[in-house]
Design a protein around this motif. Structure first.
Motif, PDB file in Angstrom:
ATOM      1  N   GLY A  66       8.258   6.859   3.270  1.00 18.50           N
ATOM      2  CA  GLY A  66       8.139   8.276   2.931  1.00 18.50           C
ATOM      3  C   GLY A  66       9.499   8.947   2.895  1.00 18.50           C
ATOM      4  O   GLY A  66      10.527   8.296   3.080  1.00 18.50           O
ATOM      5  N   THR A  68       5.925   1.113  -8.203  1.00 16.55           N
ATOM      6  CA  THR A  68       4.676   0.872  -8.917  1.00 16.55           C
ATOM      7  C   THR A  68       3.829   2.132  -8.919  1.00 16.55           C
ATOM      8  O   THR A  68       3.699   2.791  -7.887  1.00 16.55           O
ATOM      9  CB  THR A  68       3.898  -0.290  -8.240  1.00 16.55           C
ATOM     10  OG1 THR A  68       4.751  -1.440  -8.203  1.00 16.55           O
ATOM     11  CG2 THR A  68       2.627  -0.625  -8.989  1.00 16.55           C
ATOM     12  N   GLY A  93       0.498   4.893  -1.696  1.00 12.92           N
ATOM     13  CA  GLY A  93       1.508   5.654  -0.958  1.00 12.92           C
ATOM     14  C   GLY A  93       1.975   4.890   0.263  1.00 12.92           C
ATOM     15  O   GLY A  93       1.188   4.618   1.173  1.00 12.92           O
ATOM     16  N   GLY A  94       3.249   4.526   0.276  1.00  9.58           N
ATOM     17  CA  GLY A  94       3.819   3.760   1.405  1.00  9.58           C
ATOM     18  C   GLY A  94       4.573   4.654   2.355  1.00  9.58           C
ATOM     19  O   GLY A  94       5.619   4.295   2.883  1.00  9.58           O
ATOM     20  N   GLY A  95       4.051   5.872   2.602  1.00  8.36           N
ATOM     21  CA  GLY A  95       4.646   6.796   3.575  1.00  8.36           C
ATOM     22  C   GLY A  95       4.083   6.514   4.958  1.00  8.36           C
ATOM     23  O   GLY A  95       3.572   5.418   5.236  1.00  8.36           O
ATOM     24  N   TYR A 152       4.432   5.142  14.140  1.00  7.60           N
ATOM     25  CA  TYR A 152       3.905   4.397  15.284  1.00  7.60           C
ATOM     26  C   TYR A 152       3.336   3.031  14.909  1.00  7.60           C
ATOM     27  O   TYR A 152       2.266   2.648  15.344  1.00  7.60           O
ATOM     28  CB  TYR A 152       2.867   5.246  16.018  1.00  7.60           C
ATOM     29  CG  TYR A 152       3.454   6.523  16.578  1.00  7.60           C
ATOM     30  CD1 TYR A 152       3.918   6.581  17.889  1.00  7.60           C
ATOM     31  CD2 TYR A 152       3.589   7.661  15.788  1.00  7.60           C
ATOM     32  CE1 TYR A 152       4.473   7.748  18.404  1.00  7.60           C
ATOM     33  CE2 TYR A 152       4.145   8.829  16.296  1.00  7.60           C
ATOM     34  CZ  TYR A 152       4.582   8.866  17.600  1.00  7.60           C
ATOM     35  OH  TYR A 152       5.139  10.017  18.092  1.00  7.60           O
ATOM     36  N   GLU A 204       3.556   1.689  -3.749  1.00 10.46           N
ATOM     37  CA  GLU A 204       4.467   2.824  -3.543  1.00 10.46           C
ATOM     38  C   GLU A 204       5.256   3.069  -4.819  1.00 10.46           C
ATOM     39  O   GLU A 204       5.799   2.155  -5.417  1.00 10.46           O
ATOM     40  CB  GLU A 204       5.400   2.536  -2.360  1.00 10.46           C
ATOM     41  CG  GLU A 204       6.597   3.462  -2.215  1.00 10.46           C
ATOM     42  CD  GLU A 204       6.263   4.936  -2.039  1.00 10.46           C
ATOM     43  OE1 GLU A 204       5.454   5.262  -1.163  1.00 10.46           O
ATOM     44  OE2 GLU A 204       6.804   5.761  -2.821  1.00 10.46           O
ATOM     45  N   VAL A 213       0.150   4.019  -9.593  1.00 11.05           N
ATOM     46  CA  VAL A 213      -1.295   3.834  -9.716  1.00 11.05           C
ATOM     47  C   VAL A 213      -1.740   4.681 -10.902  1.00 11.05           C
ATOM     48  O   VAL A 213      -1.458   5.873 -10.966  1.00 11.05           O
ATOM     49  CB  VAL A 213      -2.025   4.242  -8.430  1.00 11.05           C
ATOM     50  CG1 VAL A 213      -3.528   4.213  -8.628  1.00 11.05           C
ATOM     51  CG2 VAL A 213      -1.613   3.342  -7.280  1.00 11.05           C
ATOM     52  N   GLY A 230       0.636  12.056   0.535  1.00  6.91           N
ATOM     53  CA  GLY A 230       1.186  13.307   1.060  1.00  6.91           C
ATOM     54  C   GLY A 230       0.083  14.293   1.401  1.00  6.91           C
ATOM     55  O   GLY A 230      -1.093  14.044   1.139  1.00  6.91           O
TER      56      GLY A 230
HETATM   57  P1  NAI Z   1       4.334  10.909   2.968  1.00 10.24           P
HETATM   58  O1  NAI Z   1       4.961  12.031   2.266  1.00 10.24           O
HETATM   59  O2  NAI Z   1       4.884  10.420   4.255  1.00 10.24           O
HETATM   60  O3  NAI Z   1       4.317   9.634   2.023  1.00 10.24           O
HETATM   61  C1  NAI Z   1       3.701   9.628   0.782  1.00 10.24           C
HETATM   62  C2  NAI Z   1       4.233   8.454  -0.004  1.00 10.24           C
HETATM   63  O4  NAI Z   1       3.427   8.314  -1.170  1.00 10.24           O
HETATM   64  C3  NAI Z   1       5.675   8.645  -0.456  1.00 10.24           C
HETATM   65  O5  NAI Z   1       6.407   7.501  -0.131  1.00 10.24           O
HETATM   66  C4  NAI Z   1       5.531   8.863  -1.962  1.00 10.24           C
HETATM   67  O6  NAI Z   1       6.639   8.354  -2.692  1.00 10.24           O
HETATM   68  C5  NAI Z   1       4.278   8.075  -2.266  1.00 10.24           C
HETATM   69  N1  NAI Z   1       3.559   8.522  -3.456  1.00 10.24           N
HETATM   70  C6  NAI Z   1       3.307   9.795  -3.846  1.00 10.24           C
HETATM   71  N2  NAI Z   1       2.586   9.806  -4.978  1.00 10.24           N
HETATM   72  C7  NAI Z   1       2.348   8.502  -5.293  1.00 10.24           C
HETATM   73  C8  NAI Z   1       1.645   7.859  -6.334  1.00 10.24           C
HETATM   74  N3  NAI Z   1       1.034   8.565  -7.286  1.00 10.24           N
HETATM   75  N4  NAI Z   1       1.603   6.516  -6.348  1.00 10.24           N
HETATM   76  C9  NAI Z   1       2.232   5.788  -5.378  1.00 10.24           C
HETATM   77  N5  NAI Z   1       2.910   6.349  -4.368  1.00 10.24           N
HETATM   78  C10 NAI Z   1       2.965   7.688  -4.323  1.00 10.24           C
HETATM   79  O7  NAI Z   1       2.792  11.318   3.091  1.00 10.24           O
HETATM   80  P2  NAI Z   1       1.582  10.710   3.933  1.00 10.24           P
HETATM   81  O8  NAI Z   1       1.881   9.326   4.354  1.00 10.24           O
HETATM   82  O9  NAI Z   1       0.374  10.989   3.150  1.00 10.24           O
HETATM   83  O10 NAI Z   1       1.590  11.618   5.211  1.00 10.24           O
HETATM   84  C11 NAI Z   1       1.466  13.035   5.095  1.00 10.24           C
HETATM   85  C12 NAI Z   1       2.186  13.738   6.192  1.00 10.24           C
HETATM   86  O11 NAI Z   1       1.501  13.604   7.429  1.00 10.24           O
HETATM   87  C13 NAI Z   1       3.579  13.163   6.435  1.00 10.24           C
HETATM   88  O12 NAI Z   1       4.511  13.831   5.632  1.00 10.24           O
HETATM   89  C14 NAI Z   1       3.818  13.424   7.877  1.00 10.24           C
HETATM   90  O13 NAI Z   1       4.488  14.653   7.972  1.00 10.24           O
HETATM   91  C15 NAI Z   1       2.428  13.554   8.481  1.00 10.24           C
HETATM   92  N6  NAI Z   1       2.164  12.392   9.332  1.00 10.24           N
HETATM   93  C16 NAI Z   1       2.992  12.127  10.390  1.00 10.24           C
HETATM   94  C17 NAI Z   1       2.798  11.025  11.181  1.00 10.24           C
HETATM   95  C18 NAI Z   1       3.729  10.755  12.283  1.00 10.24           C
HETATM   96  O14 NAI Z   1       4.507  11.628  12.616  1.00 10.24           O
HETATM   97  N7  NAI Z   1       3.698   9.583  12.903  1.00 10.24           N
HETATM   98  C19 NAI Z   1       1.695  10.108  10.953  1.00 10.24           C
HETATM   99  C20 NAI Z   1       0.897  10.453   9.806  1.00 10.24           C
HETATM  100  C21 NAI Z   1       1.139  11.567   9.063  1.00 10.24           C
END
Ligand code: NAI
Ligand code: FAD
Length: 472
Positions: A215, A241, A185-187, A358, A208, A243, A278
């Motif tokens: 994300g 890609t 996940g490249g979020g 950040y 990702e 997983v 996510g």
């Molecule tokens: P995210 O929703 O930002 O990113 C998840 C990424 O994983 C997406 O790009 C998605 O396409 C990818 N993905 C999903 N399933 C996948 C798979 N099976 N294989 C490969 N890629 C896949 O979620 P993340 O990074 O886990 O963060 C969760 C939440 O926490 C965010 O939505 C955000 O709201 C919050 N957060 C906010 C921060 C900030 O404001 N600086 C910092 C960290 C988290």
């Protein structure tokens, strides 16, 4: 004594949504209790989210900069060594100070802090199982605010042990730097925590599913810039890609991946795999079924515009319901929900909630992306200004990134602002205010910005939207 009389408001969950709602309710003169089962206040954000991750991001960046970026500034240092244990202690000091700070804010404002797990057993009744294992007690409430937050979405087939297969909670607490880390996940979490461990010496590969990082909601130009910059810092990316699964053996984890379009299968070796695909709403043990409250297909508790469930005196805010999973969004909703209870009206402008990543440089944005404007069929002007043409960025030897303004072609009203740059997270506040006040790009372009500051790039991107900037 918390359980002795009916409360006007009982908040379930002491995260940014819940604790802010509780303080606000008490400030409004409502008799308020907040139930939290974690043992400390502040929720995901203060305990295992925003705050510890930012401590590690800041200190790992200082380490990385001293190691790789200091000589050109005319500073020579001896051997630079990482003391991971101390870096983790610094993180804990920040976290502890802030969570205790909220406890004292509760005292100051007269919020009853109830340490335990809350289960709704009736429309006005909550049973609390205390965390010290004592006898359950019952709280009666005129109004209930649910703010139980979210948890990491697991990856089917890779069982989380928080040591080798980790979520962000493991990623803020590793006891040694892994040699190889695979991030699924490249979020935002993948890039922030990937950055931390990459800076500290791990070889990090981000896998990702989509064609861009960042994300949901990141403008494509910004995502491409960010990817180029992070790749320069040593992170590797496998986009488009999937997983497929992994094999965990005593000495390593093998991650099986497959091109989403090409179907080409490959394997990646890792010491640690970070699952960051996510987060999902958390309602376990809350007792929604006892009063017939429903969640949607993604587990979010269903509410109306005033945060009300179908039981109107039970409201829901933050990660456990709709919208961006962000601490400041939860906080705004906490205040608005209390205002609805006390005054019958409240307000959150969902078009003006900033997002910040950040990393270094930071990425920050507010409003619509270029892609969203196109989907909506809007006619737009775009203005861009690179930090390489900004004097302060040049003196800082920190010139990566740009500011991008999007404004309505007819009216010049600002629709979106996107920044990649070293202080993007602070700079975006001006953009949020501009959108909140319905400003035009020209309003910003005609506003004096101090010289030499990075914010001049913000002004010049605005100028580029309706006319020409001076310095590029
Ligand atoms: P995210 O929703 O930002 O990113 C998840 C990424 O994983 C997406 O790009 C998605 O396409 C990818 N993905 C999903 N399933 C996948 C798979 N099976 N294989 C490969 N890629 C896949 O979620 P993340 O990074 O886990 O963060 C969760 C939440 O926490 C965010 O939505 C955000 O709201 C919050 N957060 C906010 C921060 C900030 O404001 N600086 C910092 C960290 C988290
Ligand atoms: P939470 O903070 O999740 O709080 C809910 C609380 O409710 C928890 O403490 C839980 O123990 C408690 N609870 C649950 N059920 C019960 C029950 N039945 N009884 C009693 N208590 C219960 N957002 C940002 O804006 N900026 C960031 O930089 C940022 N960084 C992040 C980094 C990471 C690694 C993660 C994981 C998240 C990050 N977030 C960030 C997101 C942010 O943490 C959340 O959006 C925010 O915490 C949501 O607040 P909340 O009050 O809705 O829920």
């Amino acid at each position: 004594e918390a359980g002795s009389a009916e409360h006007d408001v009982v908040v379930i969950g002491g995260g940014p949504g819940g604790y802010v709602a509780a303080i606000k309710a008490a400030q409004e003169g409502l008799k308020t209790a907040c139930i939290e089962k974690r043992g400390t206040l502040g929720g995901t954000c203060l305990n295992v989210g925003c705050i510890p991750s930012k401590s590690l991001l800041n200190n790992s960046q200082i380490y990385h900069q001293i190691k790789h970026d200091i000589e050109k500034r005319g500073i020579e240092v001896g051997e630079v060594k990482l003391n991971l244990k101390k870096m983790m202690q610094a993180k804990e000091t920040s976290v502890n100070g802030l969570t205790l700070g909220i406890e004292s804010l509760f005292k100051k404002n007269g919020v009853d802090y109830v340490k335990g797990t809350g289960t709704i057993v009736g429309e006005h009744e909550i049973k609390v199982a205390p965390i010290d294992g004592g006898k359950p007690k019952s709280l009666r409430a005129k109004n209930i605010i649910i703010a139980t937050g979210s948890e990491a979405t697991p990856f089917p087939g890779l069982e989380i042990d928080e040591k080798r297969i980790i979520t962000s909670t493991g990623a803020i607490a590793l006891t040694q730097v892994p040699k190889k880390m695979v991030v699924i996940g490249g979020g935002i979490i993948g890039l922030e925590m990937g950055s931390v461990w990459s800076r500290l010496g791990a070889e990090v590969t981000v896998v990702e599913y989509l064609g861009q990082i960042g994300g949901p909601g990141m403008d494509t130009d910004m995502a491409k810039t960010m990817q180029r910059v992070l790749a320069k810092q040593g992170m590797k990316f496998k986009l488009k890609t999937k997983v497929m699964g992994g094999d965990v053996s005593p000495d390593k984890v093998i991650v099986n991946i497959e091109g989403a379009e090409s179907g080409k299968a490959e394997t990646l070796d890792a010491d640690v795999v970070l699952v960051a695909i996510g987060r999902r709403p958390y309602t376990y043990g809350l007792g929604l079924e006892n009063i017939g409250l429903e969640t949607d297909e993604r587990g979010r508790i269903i509410i109306d515009q005033e945060y009300r469930t179908k039981v109107p005196h039970i409201r829901v805010i933050g990660d456990v319901t709709f919208g961006a999973m962000l601490a400041h969004k939860a906080e705004e909703e906490g205040i608005a929900a209390v205002e609805y209870i006390k005054h019958g009206h409240g307000h959150v402008n969902y078009g003006a909630i900033p997002s910040v990543m950040y990393t270094h440089p930071e990425a920050a944005w507010v409003g619509l992306t270029e892609q969203e404007c196109k989907t909506k069929g809007l006619s737009i002007n775009i203005g861009v200004f690179p930090f390489s043409a900004n004097s302060r960025a040049r003196t800082n030897l920190d010139t990566e990134g740009l500011v991008k303004f999007i404004a309505d072609k007819e009216t010049d009203r600002i629709l979106g602002i996107h920044i990649v740059g070293s202080n993007a997270g602070e700079m975006i506040a001006e953009g949020v205010l501009a959108i909140e006040y319905g400003a035009s790009a020209e309003d910003i372009g005609r506003t004096s910005h101090a010289h030499p500051t990075l914010s001049e790039a913000f002004k010049e991107a605005a100028m580029a939207t309706y006319g020409k900037p001076i310095h590029s």
